[in-house]
Design a protein around this motif. Sequence first.
Motif, PDB file in Angstrom:
ATOM      1  N   LEU A 174     -16.987  -0.243  -0.912  1.00  0.00           N
ATOM      2  CA  LEU A 174     -16.279   0.721  -0.444  1.00  0.00           C
ATOM      3  C   LEU A 174     -14.780   0.785  -1.057  1.00  0.00           C
ATOM      4  CD1 LEU A 174     -16.858   0.755   3.129  1.00  0.00           C
ATOM      5  CD2 LEU A 174     -18.038   2.290   1.613  1.00  0.00           C
ATOM      6  N   ARG A 175     -14.505   1.741  -1.968  1.00  0.00           N
ATOM      7  CA  ARG A 175     -13.146   1.864  -2.449  1.00  0.00           C
ATOM      8  C   ARG A 175     -12.332   2.922  -2.029  1.00  0.00           C
ATOM      9  NH1 ARG A 175     -13.485  -1.408  -7.206  1.00  0.00           N
ATOM     10  NH2 ARG A 175     -15.523  -2.366  -7.469  1.00  0.00           N
ATOM     11  N   HIS A 234       0.886  -1.162   0.026  1.00  0.00           N
ATOM     12  CA  HIS A 234       0.145   0.121   0.174  1.00  0.00           C
ATOM     13  C   HIS A 234       0.722   1.189  -0.096  1.00  0.00           C
ATOM     14  CE1 HIS A 234      -3.447  -2.348   1.023  1.00  0.00           C
ATOM     15  NE2 HIS A 234      -2.738  -2.996   1.726  1.00  0.00           N
ATOM     16  N   SER A 235       2.078   1.140  -0.224  1.00  0.00           N
ATOM     17  CA  SER A 235       3.024   2.193  -0.279  1.00  0.00           C
ATOM     18  C   SER A 235       2.601   3.430  -1.034  1.00  0.00           C
ATOM     19  CB  SER A 235       4.496   1.931  -0.753  1.00  0.00           C
ATOM     20  OG  SER A 235       5.164   3.023  -0.565  1.00  0.00           O
ATOM     21  N   THR A 236       2.613   4.623  -0.773  1.00  0.00           N
ATOM     22  CA  THR A 236       2.413   5.859  -1.392  1.00  0.00           C
ATOM     23  C   THR A 236       3.450   6.786  -1.661  1.00  0.00           C
ATOM     24  OG1 THR A 236       2.160   7.065   0.416  1.00  0.00           O
ATOM     25  CG2 THR A 236       0.213   5.984  -0.397  1.00  0.00           C
ATOM     26  N   GLU A 237       4.601   6.055  -1.338  1.00  0.00           N
ATOM     27  CA  GLU A 237       6.039   6.848  -1.588  1.00  0.00           C
ATOM     28  C   GLU A 237       6.611   6.974  -2.807  1.00  0.00           C
ATOM     29  OE1 GLU A 237       4.950   8.863   1.268  1.00  0.00           O
ATOM     30  OE2 GLU A 237       7.046   9.336   0.678  1.00  0.00           O
ATOM     31  N   ASN A 255      -8.406   7.814   1.738  1.00  0.00           N
ATOM     32  CA  ASN A 255      -9.621   8.603   1.110  1.00  0.00           C
ATOM     33  C   ASN A 255     -10.442   7.315   0.696  1.00  0.00           C
ATOM     34  OD1 ASN A 255      -9.064  11.175   1.458  1.00  0.00           O
ATOM     35  ND2 ASN A 255      -8.077  11.304  -0.522  1.00  0.00           N
ATOM     36  N   VAL A 256     -11.862   7.148   1.190  1.00  0.00           N
ATOM     37  CA  VAL A 256     -12.556   6.382   0.973  1.00  0.00           C
ATOM     38  C   VAL A 256     -14.068   6.738   0.441  1.00  0.00           C
ATOM     39  CG1 VAL A 256     -13.887   4.110   2.072  1.00  0.00           C
ATOM     40  CG2 VAL A 256     -11.767   5.002   2.869  1.00  0.00           C
ATOM     41  N   ARG A 257     -14.498   6.148  -0.722  1.00  0.00           N
ATOM     42  CA  ARG A 257     -15.640   6.405  -1.282  1.00  0.00           C
ATOM     43  C   ARG A 257     -16.809   5.281  -1.448  1.00  0.00           C
ATOM     44  NH1 ARG A 257     -16.144   8.545  -7.118  1.00  0.00           N
ATOM     45  NH2 ARG A 257     -18.010   9.767  -7.207  1.00  0.00           N
ATOM     46  N   SER A 282     -11.069   2.087  -8.605  1.00  0.00           N
ATOM     47  CA  SER A 282     -10.262   2.188  -7.389  1.00  0.00           C
ATOM     48  C   SER A 282     -10.201   0.710  -6.690  1.00  0.00           C
ATOM     49  CB  SER A 282     -10.191   3.145  -6.299  1.00  0.00           C
ATOM     50  OG  SER A 282     -10.050   4.341  -7.219  1.00  0.00           O
ATOM     51  N   PRO A 283      -9.066   0.295  -5.850  1.00  0.00           N
ATOM     52  CA  PRO A 283      -9.334  -0.843  -5.134  1.00  0.00           C
ATOM     53  C   PRO A 283     -10.198  -1.130  -4.225  1.00  0.00           C
ATOM     54  CG  PRO A 283      -6.935   0.013  -5.212  1.00  0.00           C
ATOM     55  CD  PRO A 283      -7.946   1.090  -5.761  1.00  0.00           C
TER      56      PRO A 283
END
Length: 697
Positions: A511-512, A23-26, A544-546, A524-525
């Motif tokens: 939920l993504r 899940h890295s965002t870097e 962020n979740v939607r 999105s996942p």
Amino acid sequence: MCFTSRSKLYSSKRERVSLSSKHSTELTQHLRPVRVRMTATLSVLMVGLMVAVVHAGAPGVTYYASSTRGSDTNAGTTADAPFLTLSRLSKVAPFTGATIRLERGSVWVDDLLSVPGLVGGALADFGNGSLPRPAIWHSRSAVIDPHGELAAASVCVRLRDPRDVVVSNLHLAGCYVGVSLEFDPTAATPASNVTLTNCSFADIRTPYGAVQPSLASWGTAIRVAHAAGGVLASRTRLRGRGQDTDRAPAEQGGASAAAVSQLTISHTIGIRLDTFFHTVGGASVNGLVLQSNTVARCGGNCVGMEAADMHMLSSVFLRDTPEDLFLYGTTDVIIGTVSGNNSIEDTDFNSRGEYEAGPDGCAVDFETSASGFTLSGNTFYRSWGAGVMVFGHATTSHGLLFTDNSFVYAGCIQPRGDRAGIALMCPGGSKPSGTVSNNRFLTCPSAPAIFANPSVPGCAANVTLTNNQIDGTLQVVDQPQLSFNPPSPDSTNPTPTIPVIVFCTTPNATLRYTTDGSRPSATSPVFPTNGIPLIWPGPNVAVNVRGFRAGFMPSVTNGVIVERRRYVSRVGTAMRGSFDILAPAPAPAHGVAVGGWAVDPALSGGGVPPVTILVSAGGKLLASIVANEPRPDLVKAKVAPNPEHGFTGALNASILATLKGKHVVTLSVIDTRNAAPGLAADWATPRCLCDGAPCAC
């Protein structure tokens, strides 16, 4: 300005205007493809520009800095021999084609990074990617005079006339301006192609004493400024309601205003800000892209858009509410005089608030005279005032297109006339034109879908309304709610994995999520059943979740900016140490000597690795010392697992000479794993300096 028809319509509104590897965002991320609603030409242009920026410039020197391993006597050109301070790094020249790299886990306090003439280069990070971004912190945002005026405002990073430059992976906090991009309109080569990506901002605010309700002077995370001859324009209050007019220098009889082309800000997060992006001093940006950014608790006019060809895409605004009263109101996005091809697309505005009893609280405010502007695919959720307000001055906005947006209970709190999904105000009789089509409105009893000022006959006469759905059978997925699964209070793990979990009250909703600052989409996942595992400490990240369900409008994006730069377990890992020496240095040396010991039991082996001590007084950094000298007595006393935790050193004589009056000396500990300062005020009786010399407190 979102005033009711029963109120005076002010004509001078402009004056008021890491994650686990999975899940890295870097990792560096490419901008996602621009929506087809933007022109094909622009889409191709932006992709080409991004490639050009990344590879632009001739090869040059790479300079390194580390607050834990550096020395200002180093050459600074290798990762093994970096500079210590940013002030030393700032003296390097030339910067043409250079790359500047700051070590992850480093923290610089009250140390400005000033880089003139960075062309065809980069300002970025190096080191262990699981550590927090390199941080530049300021202990106060500005010096103010007795009248509350800003006498000196702090800047974390100043870039003078950058061109073909990428700035990435920095954490900036506590200053009045996070990144100041300053351009000279007289420069031989026009400024262009600047990208800022994957950065983090926090606590960028004006100091309390400078706050007053009728004229705002807000701190800003990213500022574009006019700087003719390297000197900032004298008036730098942000444009907006109740603020200085801030006319361009050309309007004041000086040189032409600085115009920057192609500025991209992407995958960047900010929390507790006055504003996120603005231009000042008459500067303008032609070709602005704000993409996949998340901003939370931004209190002022968070983003200002004024010039040409400006686009905001796939971004998220979370619970932005001012903490101080501003009499002329605030908004997430304030749009000035704009021309060309402009848009806000696929962006969520979640609960734009307002100071209690204040006006406005609109999510998007067309303040003056925009043309060629599209709002498409956005969600406006429970804004205090209108989701979108169209105001105006001597003239107003024309050629607007609002299509495929969702307005969910917008304007339900505001008692004034803009309590609506869309509010058309028509001050002075100026009537906007455009099309409002294929939008969806869920309304409150007191807030209509569209408000047209009844005191101006025909206010909405030039606006075409087509195929909009209002209430009826419309349903929306409830806003998801996030939480954490914390470790046991008895845990001694210094690097725990703490999952982010999510709930939603709408049955059968999918939920993504995203962790790169963007708004989640239908592709999105899916949010993992057991949550997203975040390893602490690590880089700050936006989760962020939607929610999605067939036959329902998607939920607004909800999110949390997880600030995980520091983590200390509750049991048995408190910092240990002692501040033993503050005395004149023995002959033949001169100056002031310091000494003591420090152990961080949260590190491996119960505290085997050394930590770095920062010595400060009067807001100035006096020394950075690695605590790795032998102290066998610490092992005998059972306060350290190994002897190498003592420190001695000398304070910077030139900085000592600038200290006037009495100052308490403070120690901060830079933990080589947690990369967070821990004040060691309880280690010993307070120690002081008087006019730069040791004295009694």
